[in-house]
Scaffold this active site. Structure first.
Site, short mmCIF file in Angstrom:
data_model
loop_
_atom_site.label_atom_id
_atom_site.label_comp_id
_atom_site.label_asym_id
_atom_site.label_seq_id
_atom_site.Cartn_x
_atom_site.Cartn_y
_atom_site.Cartn_z
N LYS A 104 -24.56 -31.89 9.74
CA LYS A 104 -23.72 -31.51 8.64
C LYS A 104 -22.46 -30.24 10.26
O LYS A 104 -23.34 -29.92 9.83
CB LYS A 104 -24.17 -30.60 7.97
O1 G3P Z 1 -23.79 -27.71 -0.24
C1 G3P Z 1 -22.63 -26.71 0.11
C2 G3P Z 1 -21.99 -26.33 -1.77
O2 G3P Z 1 -22.75 -27.31 -2.23
C3 G3P Z 1 -22.90 -24.81 -2.55
O3 G3P Z 1 -21.85 -25.14 -3.83
O4 G3P Z 1 -22.20 -24.04 -5.69
O5 G3P Z 1 -22.32 -23.00 -3.18
O6 G3P Z 1 -20.70 -23.62 -4.01
P1 G3P Z 1 -21.64 -23.68 -3.69
#
Ligand code: G3P
Length: 230
Positions: free
Chosen positions: A84
């Protein structure tokens, strides 16, 4: 649309695998350190060993030179590991260099917030691009529009990169991502459980059991397959 878990918790992965719904896992530095320091390589390899699909592991370096070293290292950890990379100039350079050197290493460009970023990542050779839906919604932008536009652009131009809807916060995001043509949605375990549950399912099941017991007696009811209900 395939369903991935966005998690650093191996028990959540095991639970979703047992339900037969899990096609892959994404992680990030935040998720992996929720419960304190971890051995990055060991954790990712444990995930890769049990998940019969891609597992995204994010580089921590931010400069191209360091990122490339880290990406090559992560890429060797398991056959199903996905490197990633952040959506930055250095991230794109690393992606391009990886494609030139190790074409078999899959990549996921993360922190994508616009269709142009998705297009750039795809043209640099990303296997997956991850638009962050919830974080755009958080600042009053239409996060799902980036998923929708990216899917349309990739379709229109025959781009093989897959759109992985990330930062999914609730079950409606999953429905919208599926309707928008996202190839994958990655979500917290909590959202996966919300997708499973419906109050009418619970009420209906309670009613079926109650009716059965009412008719058959309270003493312990033998089911047609010889198990006891209670
Ligand atoms: O893994 C990246 C993403 O899915 C993170 O989500 O909820 O922290 O914005 P969030």
């Amino acid at each position: 649309m395939q369903l991935y878990l966005d998690t650093g918790d191996i028990q959540e992965v095991e639970e979703a695998l047992a339900m037969g719904v899990l096609a892959g896992v994404t992680t990030n530095p935040t998720l992996l350190t929720t419960r304190g320091p971890v051995d990055f390589r060991d954790t990712i390899q444990r995930f890769c060993a049990i998940v019969p699909g891609p597992v995204s592991a994010e580089v921590l370096a931010t400069s191209h030179a360091e990122m490339l070293v880290e990406a090559l290292e992560i890429g060797r950890w398991a056959p199903n590991v996905v490197v990633k990379l952040p959506m930055t100039v250095d991230g794109l350079k690393t992606l391009h260099a990886l494609r030139e050197r190790e074409a078999n290493i899959s990549t996921n460009v993360t922190l994508v917030f616009s269709p142009n970023q998705a297009l750039l990542a795809a043209r640099a050779g990303a296997t997956y691009v991850s638009p962050f839906v919830g974080r755009l919604d958080d600042i009053s932008h239409d996060g799902m529009a980036v998923v929708r536009d990216s899917v349309q652009i990739f379709d229109q131009h025959g781009i093989p990169t897959q759109v992985l809807a990330a930062s999914v916060r609730h079950p409606l995001h999953c429905i919208e991502a599926a309707k928008a043509g996202a190839h994958i949605a990655t979500m917290p375990f909590r959202v996966l459980m919300q997708m499973v549950k419906h109050p009418l399912t619970d009420l209906g099941l309670d009613r079926f059991i109650a009716d059965w017991v009412k008719s058959m007696g309270e003493q312990g009811v033998v089911t047609p397959v010889a198990g006891t209900v209670r």
